[in-house]
Design a protein around this motif. Structure first.
Motif, short mmCIF file in Angstrom:
data_model
loop_
_atom_site.label_atom_id
_atom_site.label_comp_id
_atom_site.label_asym_id
_atom_site.label_seq_id
_atom_site.Cartn_x
_atom_site.Cartn_y
_atom_site.Cartn_z
N LEU A 155 0.82 -1.21 0.00
CA LEU A 155 0.00 0.00 0.00
C LEU A 155 0.85 1.26 0.00
O LEU A 155 0.59 2.18 -0.77
N ASN A 156 1.86 1.34 0.85
CA ASN A 156 2.67 2.55 0.91
C ASN A 156 3.39 2.83 -0.40
O ASN A 156 3.53 3.99 -0.81
N ASP A 157 3.83 1.78 -1.08
CA ASP A 157 4.47 1.96 -2.39
C ASP A 157 3.45 2.41 -3.42
O ASP A 157 3.74 3.28 -4.25
N PHE A 158 2.25 1.82 -3.38
CA PHE A 158 1.19 2.26 -4.28
C PHE A 158 0.89 3.74 -4.06
O PHE A 158 0.78 4.51 -5.01
N LEU A 159 0.77 4.15 -2.79
CA LEU A 159 0.48 5.55 -2.48
C LEU A 159 1.62 6.46 -2.93
O LEU A 159 1.38 7.61 -3.32
N ARG A 160 2.84 5.95 -2.89
CA ARG A 160 4.00 6.74 -3.34
C ARG A 160 3.92 7.03 -4.84
O ARG A 160 4.21 8.14 -5.28
N ILE A 161 3.51 6.04 -5.63
CA ILE A 161 3.47 6.26 -7.08
C ILE A 161 2.13 6.79 -7.56
O ILE A 161 2.03 7.23 -8.70
N LYS A 162 1.11 6.76 -6.71
CA LYS A 162 -0.23 7.20 -7.11
C LYS A 162 -0.23 8.58 -7.77
O LYS A 162 -0.88 8.75 -8.81
N PRO A 163 0.48 9.58 -7.25
CA PRO A 163 0.43 10.90 -7.90
C PRO A 163 1.40 11.03 -9.08
O PRO A 163 1.41 12.07 -9.73
N LEU A 164 2.20 10.02 -9.36
CA LEU A 164 3.23 10.12 -10.40
C LEU A 164 2.67 9.75 -11.77
O LEU A 164 2.50 8.58 -12.09
N MET A 165 2.38 10.76 -12.55
CA MET A 165 1.84 10.56 -13.90
C MET A 165 2.51 11.55 -14.83
O MET A 165 2.30 12.75 -14.66
N PRO A 166 3.34 11.10 -15.76
CA PRO A 166 3.66 9.72 -16.09
C PRO A 166 4.73 9.15 -15.15
O PRO A 166 5.40 9.89 -14.45
N HIS A 167 4.85 7.85 -15.20
CA HIS A 167 5.84 7.13 -14.40
C HIS A 167 6.24 5.90 -15.21
O HIS A 167 5.38 5.26 -15.82
N ILE A 168 7.53 5.60 -15.22
CA ILE A 168 8.02 4.47 -16.02
C ILE A 168 8.79 3.51 -15.13
O ILE A 168 9.59 3.92 -14.29
N VAL A 169 8.51 2.22 -15.32
CA VAL A 169 9.25 1.17 -14.63
C VAL A 169 9.83 0.26 -15.71
O VAL A 169 9.11 -0.22 -16.59
#
Length: 189
Positions: A155-169
C-alpha cells in the motif's frame, strides 16, 4: 534479454468518470512529451497498451515519432472498481491492499488484476523474447505487477506512485526470470 518499459499514463481528466473513454487532461497531453523524450533512444521494437484511452494517448506521440503502431492488450487494463464511482477511494484501496481478494460486487480484486496482468506479461515475454517492449499501463495494474515480483511492494508503495503521472518502470528479463527493476519518475508536478 527482454526489456519491458511499463509506462503509467499521464494525468487524466478526472471529471470524466467513464474508465474506457477518460481522456488526458491538458497537463497530461503536454506531459506526453516527457514520455516521448525518455523513450526516444531506447530502440523500442513494439508498443503495447491497455485499451483505455488515457494509456493509448500517452504513448501515441512516441509511437508516431518511431513509426510504430500501438497494439492494445485487454488484460493490461486497469482494475474495475465497480459499476459506480467510488468517493472514498483511499479507504477502498487500503482494504484491497490488506486483503488481495477483497472486491466490490461488480469489481475486481487486486489478485484478479495481478493474475491477468502477469499472464499478459508472460505472453509478451514469450512472444517478444529478446525485444524491447513498451506497455501502456495504470497505477493499480502496474502496482500489482510490482507486488508479484516483490511481495514487499504494498500500500505505501502504491500511495507513493499514485500521484506520479507519467511514471516508467523498466523490467529486464532472461526468459521469464526478472533480472532487474528500475523506476523512472518523469512527473513534473
Amino acid at each position: 534479454m527482454t526489456t519491458v518499459y511499463f509506462v503509467r499514463h499521464c494525468e487524466p481528466n478526472y471529471n470524466n468518470h467513464d474508465d474506457l473513454t477518460r481522456e488526458l487532461s491538458p497537463k497530461g497531453l503536454q506531459d506526453c512529451q516527457l514520455v516521448t523524450d525518455f523513450l526516444s533512444d531506447k530502440e523500442v521494437d513494439i508498443v503495447l497498451s491497455s485499451p483505455l484511452k488515457r494509456t493509448i494517448d500517452t504513448l501515441k506521440p512516441f509511437a508516431q515519432s518511431q513509426n510504430l503502431t500501438i497494439e492494445t492488450v485487454a488484460d493490461f487494463r486497469e482494475r474495475k472498481i465497480d459499476d459506480v464511482w467510488i468517493e472514498d477511494f483511499d479507504s477502498f484501496t487500503a482494504k484491497q491492499w490488506e486483503d488481495f481478494s477483497f472486491k466490490l460486487e461488480n469489481g475486481e480484486s487486486l489478485q484478479e488484476v495481478q493474475n491477468r496482468n502477469i499472464a499478459a506479461l508472460q505472453k509478451c515475454l514469450q512472444d517478444y523474447s529478446e525485444k524491447t517492449i513498451v506497455i501502456g499501463s495504470h497505477g493499480t495494474a502496474l502496482s500489482t505487477i510490482l507486488h508479484y515480483y516483490s511481495e514487499n511492494f504494498g500500500l505505501n508503495d502504491f500511495l507513493r506512485i499514485k500521484p506520479l503521472m507519467p511514471h516508467i518502470v523498466c523490467l529486464e528479463f532472461d526468459e521469464f526470470t526478472l533480472l532487474s527493476l528500475k523506476e523512472y519518475t518523469l512527473y513534473k508536478g
